[in-house]
Design a protein around this motif. Structure first.
Motif, PDB file in Angstrom:
ATOM      1  N   GLY A   1      10.306  27.273  -4.719  1.00  0.00           N
ATOM      2  CA  GLY A   1      11.481  26.909  -5.642  1.00  0.00           C
ATOM      3  C   GLY A   1      11.483  25.239  -5.847  1.00  0.00           C
ATOM      4  N   ILE A   2      11.083  24.596  -5.059  1.00  0.00           N
ATOM      5  CA  ILE A   2      10.807  23.281  -5.354  1.00  0.00           C
ATOM      6  C   ILE A   2       9.652  22.895  -6.363  1.00  0.00           C
ATOM      7  N   ASN A   3       8.625  23.694  -6.235  1.00  0.00           N
ATOM      8  CA  ASN A   3       7.548  23.664  -7.083  1.00  0.00           C
ATOM      9  C   ASN A   3       7.939  24.011  -8.549  1.00  0.00           C
ATOM     10  N   ALA A   4       8.726  25.359  -8.621  1.00  0.00           N
ATOM     11  CA  ALA A   4       9.199  25.915  -9.791  1.00  0.00           C
ATOM     12  C   ALA A   4      10.131  25.213 -10.490  1.00  0.00           C
ATOM     13  N   HIS A   5      11.010  24.391  -9.907  1.00  0.00           N
ATOM     14  CA  HIS A   5      12.361  23.896 -10.456  1.00  0.00           C
ATOM     15  C   HIS A   5      11.965  22.294 -10.828  1.00  0.00           C
ATOM     16  N   ILE A   6      11.136  21.838  -9.771  1.00  0.00           N
ATOM     17  CA  ILE A   6      11.059  20.205  -9.855  1.00  0.00           C
ATOM     18  C   ILE A   6       9.480  19.972 -10.434  1.00  0.00           C
ATOM     19  N   GLY A   7       8.576  20.353  -9.741  1.00  0.00           N
ATOM     20  CA  GLY A   7       7.469  20.317 -10.370  1.00  0.00           C
ATOM     21  C   GLY A   7       6.574  18.969  -9.788  1.00  0.00           C
ATOM     22  N   ARG A   8       7.305  18.426  -8.855  1.00  0.00           N
ATOM     23  CA  ARG A   8       6.844  17.231  -7.961  1.00  0.00           C
ATOM     24  C   ARG A   8       6.862  17.588  -6.730  1.00  0.00           C
ATOM     25  N   ARG A   9       5.799  17.310  -5.801  1.00  0.00           N
ATOM     26  CA  ARG A   9       6.159  17.294  -4.385  1.00  0.00           C
ATOM     27  C   ARG A   9       7.034  16.063  -3.803  1.00  0.00           C
ATOM     28  N   PRO A  10       8.101  16.655  -2.986  1.00  0.00           N
ATOM     29  CA  PRO A  10       9.167  15.522  -2.876  1.00  0.00           C
ATOM     30  C   PRO A  10       8.159  14.505  -1.554  1.00  0.00           C
TER      31      PRO A  10
ATOM     32  N   PRO B   1       0.848  -1.292   0.059  1.00  0.00           N
ATOM     33  CA  PRO B   1      -0.172   0.170  -0.004  1.00  0.00           C
ATOM     34  C   PRO B   1       0.928   1.318  -0.139  1.00  0.00           C
ATOM     35  N   ASP B   2       2.231   0.986   0.307  1.00  0.00           N
ATOM     36  CA  ASP B   2       3.031   2.374   0.428  1.00  0.00           C
ATOM     37  C   ASP B   2       3.880   2.374  -0.772  1.00  0.00           C
ATOM     38  N   PHE B   3       3.729   1.593  -1.768  1.00  0.00           N
ATOM     39  CA  PHE B   3       4.596   1.757  -2.979  1.00  0.00           C
ATOM     40  C   PHE B   3       4.435   2.810  -3.691  1.00  0.00           C
ATOM     41  N   VAL B   4       5.783   3.575  -4.122  1.00  0.00           N
ATOM     42  CA  VAL B   4       5.605   4.871  -4.908  1.00  0.00           C
ATOM     43  C   VAL B   4       6.444   4.528  -6.097  1.00  0.00           C
ATOM     44  N   PRO B   5       5.861   4.841  -7.266  1.00  0.00           N
ATOM     45  CA  PRO B   5       6.326   4.679  -8.552  1.00  0.00           C
ATOM     46  C   PRO B   5       7.687   5.764  -8.600  1.00  0.00           C
ATOM     47  N   GLU B   6       8.814   5.032  -9.449  1.00  0.00           N
ATOM     48  CA  GLU B   6       9.875   5.722  -9.376  1.00  0.00           C
ATOM     49  C   GLU B   6       9.915   7.079  -9.864  1.00  0.00           C
ATOM     50  N   PRO B   7       8.951   7.694 -11.036  1.00  0.00           N
ATOM     51  CA  PRO B   7       9.138   8.964 -11.287  1.00  0.00           C
ATOM     52  C   PRO B   7       8.638   9.793 -10.111  1.00  0.00           C
ATOM     53  N   GLU B   8       7.869   9.189  -9.077  1.00  0.00           N
ATOM     54  CA  GLU B   8       7.433   9.941  -8.025  1.00  0.00           C
ATOM     55  C   GLU B   8       8.325  10.171  -6.691  1.00  0.00           C
ATOM     56  N   ARG B   9       9.431   9.421  -6.712  1.00  0.00           N
ATOM     57  CA  ARG B   9      10.418   9.015  -5.645  1.00  0.00           C
ATOM     58  C   ARG B   9      11.441  10.396  -5.828  1.00  0.00           C
TER      59      ARG B   9
END
Length: 337
Positions: free
Chosen positions: A250-259, A60-68
């Motif tokens: 800065g994270i939102n602007a540069h990365i575009g994903r929430r860590p 249930p806690d699995f996170v796909p690689e693009p979201e890691r």
């Protein structure tokens, strides 16, 4: 008598075999340990448990690689930040190097304080004075010229306490953590309050983090054609401060994903940790590096001028972030050569 002797010989050989087997198991375990510079305490266990949760398929806690996505502060989290931030040490050296071309500095604060070695007056100048130092010493040059200055300075500058290059005063346990996360499908980013162009020239060589995965503060830069050559020119104006509430922006602007994981050490990282972990979505991980080792490095927290850890330390208990006690949890502090 021979039976007894044979029995003792057999027992001895058996003991040797058991000892050898135990030695091999211990050796294999050590070789398979991705975090050998971490003591076997709660923070190490928390890291491993988190990584196993998010990388185990069909859980249930699995996170796909693009979201890691894992984000790391730099000063005090990945390398030493005392007795002052490394970029500030660079700026002070730049003031001294350029003083002959600026005679007015000998009577103008905070430059006067730098030239006279008056650290008390420099501290009194506050954030405004430090920004002025940065603007004067980091601008009015091309992007390439600045990168060259940073690289040359890091190649020769030495930390005053350890008498080593700053790039050797990176934390061995954190280098192992970066590598461990990447080996498990994470993309690792540096999110620094320091200048993005100060960190980029060396981050890949030292941390394995490429320049496009560095987020940081910046000054305004404009495109110019100079003698037929396209150039980026650095202006003495603040563009963005990537600290405190600026870090999630800065994270939102540069990365575009929430860590899904964030690592910091000070109140400047509080909002980054909040943004990463307080989502109500899936499993998240927050970690704070607490500087507690005055013998091997430094001990500081709530009253420090650099890397103050006060509000974030209180928030860690409330939000169940993992707090690393450097003295208790790290076998090694600095990079192993």
């Amino acid at each position: 008598m021979f039976a007894v002797r044979d029995f003792l010989k057999s027992a001895h050989l058996g003991a040797v075999a058991v000892a050898a087997a135990l030695l091999l198991v211990t050796s294999a375990k050590a070789q398979n340990d991705p975090l050998p510079s971490w003591n076997d305490t709660a923070p190490k266990a928390a890291i491993v448990a988190f990584v196993e949760k998010v990388t185990t398929e069909n859980s249930p806690d699995f996170v796909p690689e693009p979201e890691r996505i894992a984000v790391f502060d730099n000063d005090g989290t990945l390398w030493v930040e005392h007795p002052m931030y490394t970029q500030l040490a660079f700026a002070l050296d730049r003031v001294k190097a350029e003083a002959a071309a600026h005679p007015e500095w000998k009577d103008k604060q905070p430059f006067k304080a730098v030239l006279e070695g008056d650290m008390k007056a420099l501290a009194a100048a506050g954030e405004k004075g430090l920004v002025e130092l940065i603007m004067e010493t980091h601008a009015d040059m091309t992007h390439d010229e600045f990168q060259k200055l940073v690289s040359e300075w890091l190649a020769t500058a030495r930390d005053p306490k350890f008498n080593k290059p700053y790039t050797e005063l990176v934390y061995q346990p954190m280098l192992e953590l970066l590598a461990y996360l990447r080996a498990n499908g994470f993309k690792t980013f540096i999110v620094s309050g320091g200048g993005i162009e100060f960190v980029r020239p060396w981050a890949e060589q030292v941390y394995g983090v490429p320049p496009e995965q560095v987020v940081g503060s910046s000054i305004k830069t404009q495109f110019e054609m100079r003698d037929g050559t396209p150039t980026l020119f650095r202006l003495p104006q603040v563009n963005f401060i990537d600290d405190k509430a600026g870090k999630p922006v800065g994270i939102n602007a540069h990365i575009g994903r929430r860590p899904i994981a964030a690592f910091g050490n000070s109140d400047g990282d509080l909002e980054m940790l909040q943004w990463t972990t307080m989502t109500g979505e899936s499993v998240r991980f927050g970690m704070i590096i607490h500087h507690t080792d005055a013998d091997r490095e430094y001990a500081y927290d709530r009253k420090s001028e650099f890397g103050r850890l006060d509000k974030a330390l209180d928030a860690a208990a409330i939000n169940k972030w993992t707090v690393v006690d450097m003295k208790a949890d790290w076998k090694e502090i600095f990079l192993k050569k």
